[in-house]
Structure formats: C-alpha cells, structure tokens
Design a protein around this motif. Structure first.
Motif, short mmCIF file in Angstrom:
data_model
loop_
_atom_site.label_atom_id
_atom_site.label_comp_id
_atom_site.label_asym_id
_atom_site.label_seq_id
_atom_site.Cartn_x
_atom_site.Cartn_y
_atom_site.Cartn_z
N THR A 121 -28.70 -8.40 -7.90
CA THR A 121 -28.95 -8.95 -6.72
C THR A 121 -27.93 -8.26 -5.70
O THR A 121 -28.83 -7.47 -4.84
CB THR A 121 -28.26 -10.27 -6.47
OG1 THR A 121 -29.34 -11.30 -7.60
CG2 THR A 121 -28.97 -11.13 -5.06
N VAL A 122 -26.69 -8.06 -5.88
CA VAL A 122 -26.06 -7.30 -4.95
C VAL A 122 -26.22 -5.71 -4.94
O VAL A 122 -25.83 -5.03 -4.08
CB VAL A 122 -24.43 -7.73 -5.01
CG1 VAL A 122 -24.18 -9.13 -4.95
CG2 VAL A 122 -23.84 -7.11 -6.29
N ALA A 123 -26.66 -5.24 -6.19
CA ALA A 123 -26.79 -3.86 -6.22
C ALA A 123 -28.26 -3.36 -5.60
O ALA A 123 -28.40 -2.14 -5.41
CB ALA A 123 -26.58 -3.37 -7.67
N ALA A 124 -28.87 -4.30 -5.30
CA ALA A 124 -30.51 -4.16 -4.95
C ALA A 124 -30.20 -3.19 -3.69
O ALA A 124 -29.44 -3.65 -2.68
CB ALA A 124 -31.21 -5.23 -4.71
N LYS A 125 -30.77 -1.95 -3.39
CA LYS A 125 -31.06 -1.41 -2.23
C LYS A 125 -31.90 -2.11 -1.37
O LYS A 125 -33.01 -2.57 -1.55
CB LYS A 125 -31.62 0.15 -2.43
CG LYS A 125 -31.58 0.99 -1.35
CD LYS A 125 -32.28 2.24 -1.52
CE LYS A 125 -32.37 3.00 -0.23
NZ LYS A 125 -32.87 4.61 -0.52
N PRO A 126 -31.35 -2.45 -0.19
CA PRO A 126 -32.25 -3.40 0.88
C PRO A 126 -33.33 -2.53 1.56
O PRO A 126 -33.26 -1.22 1.58
CB PRO A 126 -31.09 -3.62 1.99
CG PRO A 126 -29.94 -2.43 1.83
CD PRO A 126 -29.92 -2.03 0.28
N ALA A 164 -28.51 -7.91 10.04
CA ALA A 164 -29.23 -6.80 9.35
C ALA A 164 -28.58 -6.09 8.27
O ALA A 164 -27.40 -6.18 8.08
CB ALA A 164 -29.41 -5.46 10.43
N PRO A 165 -29.34 -5.85 7.12
CA PRO A 165 -28.83 -5.17 6.10
C PRO A 165 -28.06 -3.92 6.28
O PRO A 165 -28.75 -2.93 7.01
CB PRO A 165 -30.01 -5.02 5.16
CG PRO A 165 -31.06 -5.33 5.55
CD PRO A 165 -30.90 -5.96 6.91
N VAL A 166 -26.82 -3.52 5.58
CA VAL A 166 -26.08 -2.52 5.86
C VAL A 166 -26.08 -1.66 4.59
O VAL A 166 -25.97 -2.29 3.45
CB VAL A 166 -24.91 -2.39 6.50
CG1 VAL A 166 -24.27 -1.09 6.84
CG2 VAL A 166 -24.89 -2.98 7.74
N TYR A 167 -26.46 -0.58 4.47
CA TYR A 167 -26.32 0.36 3.22
C TYR A 167 -25.75 1.42 3.23
O TYR A 167 -25.71 2.32 3.95
CB TYR A 167 -28.04 0.74 2.95
CG TYR A 167 -28.23 1.13 1.43
CD1 TYR A 167 -27.89 0.34 0.17
CD2 TYR A 167 -28.54 2.54 1.17
CE1 TYR A 167 -27.93 1.01 -0.84
CE2 TYR A 167 -28.76 3.09 -0.22
CZ TYR A 167 -28.48 2.07 -1.25
OH TYR A 167 -28.56 2.66 -2.49
N PHE A 168 -24.36 1.37 2.59
CA PHE A 168 -23.44 2.43 2.55
C PHE A 168 -23.59 3.48 1.53
O PHE A 168 -24.08 3.05 0.18
CB PHE A 168 -22.19 1.89 2.45
CG PHE A 168 -21.69 1.03 3.48
CD1 PHE A 168 -21.02 1.52 4.50
CD2 PHE A 168 -21.60 -0.36 3.29
CE1 PHE A 168 -20.94 0.76 5.59
CE2 PHE A 168 -21.31 -1.35 4.20
CZ PHE A 168 -20.93 -0.59 5.40
N THR A 169 -23.42 4.75 1.71
CA THR A 169 -23.38 5.87 0.77
C THR A 169 -22.04 6.04 0.68
O THR A 169 -21.62 6.57 1.77
CB THR A 169 -24.63 6.71 1.28
OG1 THR A 169 -25.76 6.30 0.98
CG2 THR A 169 -24.54 8.11 0.06
N LEU A 170 -21.48 6.30 -0.28
CA LEU A 170 -19.87 6.47 -0.67
C LEU A 170 -19.65 7.72 -0.96
O LEU A 170 -20.18 7.95 -2.33
CB LEU A 170 -19.24 5.30 -1.27
CG LEU A 170 -19.35 3.79 -0.55
CD1 LEU A 170 -19.34 2.84 -1.71
CD2 LEU A 170 -18.83 3.71 0.43
N LYS A 171 -18.90 8.62 -0.48
CA LYS A 171 -18.53 9.77 -0.89
C LYS A 171 -17.09 10.16 -0.94
O LYS A 171 -16.27 9.80 0.12
CB LYS A 171 -19.30 11.08 -0.12
CG LYS A 171 -20.84 10.72 -0.31
CD LYS A 171 -21.37 11.95 0.63
CE LYS A 171 -22.97 12.14 0.40
NZ LYS A 171 -23.56 12.80 1.55
N GLY A 172 -16.64 10.93 -1.62
CA GLY A 172 -15.13 11.05 -1.79
C GLY A 172 -14.90 12.75 -1.71
O GLY A 172 -15.84 13.40 -2.24
N VAL A 173 -13.82 13.17 -1.11
CA VAL A 173 -13.64 14.33 -0.98
C VAL A 173 -12.43 14.95 -1.54
O VAL A 173 -12.03 16.33 -1.78
CB VAL A 173 -13.50 14.97 0.40
CG1 VAL A 173 -15.05 14.97 1.07
CG2 VAL A 173 -12.58 14.22 1.30
#
Ligand code: CUA
Length: 357
Positions: A121-126, A164-173
């Motif tokens: 449920t929580v991992a589903a892409k909105p 509204a659903p917020v979809y984060f794409t997380l990147k590290g540098v």
C-alpha cells in the motif's frame, strides 16, 4: 568464601537509587508534550497505515513479553532451590518444544499478512492528475528539493498541497542520508547511485518537521527539513512565485551585494576569488543559475524561507550575518567555508539576500 544456598546478594541503597533513576529517565523521555516529530501522532494516510501496523505488532509483542516474562518469573520462584531442597531440573519436553516452535511460527506468519499488505500500500506509486512530483537530493548537510513539473529548485523547506499525493524521487550525491518526516511517513534511505521513492500526503494544513535520520557526518543533527502543507490554491501561488526569477536590485547596498555574489571581491578578500555563484544559483541574476544546486542551495527566493542552513536557523539578519562570518562555526562540517568577508561585504550580502523575496 561461602554463601548460604538460596541467598542472593542484596543491592545497596545507592545501586537501587541508580536503577530507579534509570527507569524514571527512560519512562519520562517519552513524555514530551511538545514533540513535533512524534511518529505516534500520524497526520497522513501513509503514516497512519504504518502506525496501525506498529500498534498491532506492539500489542502482540507486549502480550508475548508479559506471558514469557511471567512464566520465567513463575518458574524461578516455584522451582528455585530452598534450604534443604535443590532447584528442580528439567531435561527436554518434546511436546512443549513443538508448541514453542509452532506458535511463534504461526504468529510470524499471521503478522506477515498485514505487514506485506502495508508494504504494498505505502510503496504504490500514486496516480491521478493532482500528483505533485518532488526530486529530493540529499547533500551534506542540506536538502535540495526540485519540482520538475514547475521547473524550480528550493532547499530545506518543502511546500505541498493538502489532500494531494506527493511522490518523491530520492537521490544521494555524497554519503547515505535518510529522509524522514515522522508525522507523514516512515523513513526512506537516500543512497548515492541508487534511486529510491517515497509517497505521502497530508490531509490537513500545517507545518510538519523532518530530519535526516541516517548518521552522515558532523552536522547530521543539523540536517533538518520542514514541510508546509497548505490548501491547493496557496500551494499554486507559492509554486508560481518560486518559478519566477528573482528581482535583482539596481542600487544601494543590495546591488553591491549582488555584484559581490556574482564577481567576488576585487580586493582579493574573497580568497582565490571564488564568488557565491560558483556554488549557488539565483535565477535572474547574470552569470548565475547555470548549475543550480550543484554544491549549495538555490537562493532565488531565499528571503521567503523561514529558515536556512539545513532548516536549523531562523532566517533573520543577525543569524545570516553570523553565518556569513563563519559558516562552519554554526554548522560544523559545512561545505561553505569561512570566506574571510569584511563587515562591509557581509552587510552588502545580507542586504542583497534578505531582499530575495
Ligand atoms: Cu544526512 Cu544525516
């Protein structure tokens, strides 16, 4: 030295007081009435799903603890050695052992059902037309937030529309960080070379605090973030403002600050001549913004933020002045060095930056 069978050594009053103090300290540490990062007060559907799973497993664990500890204490008292009697010994009991294997296995299998359901449920892409995409880039020690649908970049302070659903794409540098807004969702690691995702939403307006939660260096504790959940119209207005170029001052101290920001100091007091634009972008400023957020935060609308330096300090003139005097003194390990700025240069830069509404 011999001791009578059945007698335990007694704890002295000092030891007992210390043990009591330890118990009280642990118990009261969880009792703060003002805890903005309290994951036990979920404020969104994702955090609530995770909270429900936590509650379920917590109370099952409490029941197991009480039963197991109760049996241990019972066996210790009932079968202990007494004067004239030896402690009872048991050697194997196949039926009991089978029960002790089967019952926990069934329990774990039972808990797996809601656990796996919650994970999916929580991992589903909105989906839907109102999804807000945010790319999070974690740096030592600040958060870069890019809104690809709007084309701007900001730092440490997120704005999201309520509902509204917020979809984060997380990147590290650089190193591993972890993105955590306790009242809205569980932690998600930010790993260099690997993209992670996180979805959440906030039904109600408010300020939600967050924190890097993976030790990442000297200022790990100063790597905070803020989420401003606001009604969709207010979010739209904010995003449109953020998308606009900064208004660049043409005269006075602020204009001198802008010149310093782009060109550095002519008298060489900026060591090696690096200017602020080498690390910071300001859209609308000549020569700036070519590499937004590569090293330091985008400062296009810096003055409209409540905080700076990893959302650790209030965005006030006096704090900004202290920061420009010696950044690592306020945030140990900061990539921004002490530039050896003069009082005049600091005044000009503060005038410029605090005008970037
Ligand atoms: Cu970033 Cu801890």
């Amino acid at each position: 030295m011999t001791r009578k069978a059945g007698r335990l050594p007694r704890a002295g009053p000092g030891l007992r007081a210390l043990a009591a103090a330890g118990v009280v300290a642990v118990a009261t540490a969880g009792c703060s009435s003002h805890a903005p990062q309290d994951f036990l007060r979920p404020a969104g559907p994702v955090a609530r799903d995770e909270g429900n799973l936590w509650n379920l497993t917590f109370w099952i664990a409490v029941a197991i603890f009480v039963i197991v500890e109760g049996l241990i204490v019972f066996a210790m008292l009932r079968y202990r050695s007494r004067p004239g009697r030896r402690a009872r010994q048991f050697h194997g009991n196949p039926k009991l052992e089978a029960v002790l294997v089967v019952v926990p296995a069934l329990l774990l299998a039972g808990i797996a059902v809601p656990t796996i359901r919650t994970i999916f449920t929580v991992a589903a892409k909105p989906t839907g037309s109102n999804v807000v995409n945010v790319t999070v880039t974690a740096h030592q020690f600040w958060w870069q937030f890019d809104y690809p649908d709007y084309g701007f970049s900001t730092a440490n302070e997120l704005h999201i529309p309520t509902g509204a659903p917020v979809y984060f794409t997380l990147k590290g540098v650089d190193v591993i960080h972890s993105f955590w807004i306790p009242r809205l969702a569980g932690k998600q690691d930010v790993v260099p070379g690997h993209v992670n995702h996180l979805a959440l939403s906030a039904p109600h307006p408010g300020l939600y605090r967050g924190q890097c939660t993976e030790y990442c260096g000297l200022s790990h504790a100063n790597m905070r973030l803020r989420v401003y959940a606001e009604p969709p119209a207010a979010f739209q207005a904010w995003a449109e403002h953020e998308s606009q170029d900064a208004s660049i001052p043409r005269s006075g101290a602020a204009a001198r600050g802008a010149d310093l920001f782009v060109n550095g100091a002519k008298d060489g007091t900026f060591p090696g001549g690096p200017a602020c634009v080498n690390c910071h972008a300001i859209n609308g400023l000549r020569n700036a913004g070519t590499r937004p957020g590569l090293i330091g935060p985008d400062l296009t609308h810096f003055a409209s933020r409540d905080t700076f330096a990893g959302a650790t300090y209030s965005n006030t003139e006096s704090n900004l002045r202290r920061w420009l005097e010696d950044p690592p003194a306020m945030k140990p390990g900061s990539d921004m060095p002490d530039l050896g700025l003069t009082r005049q240069q600091i005044d000009d830069l503060v005038a410029f930056l605090e005008g970037l509404k």
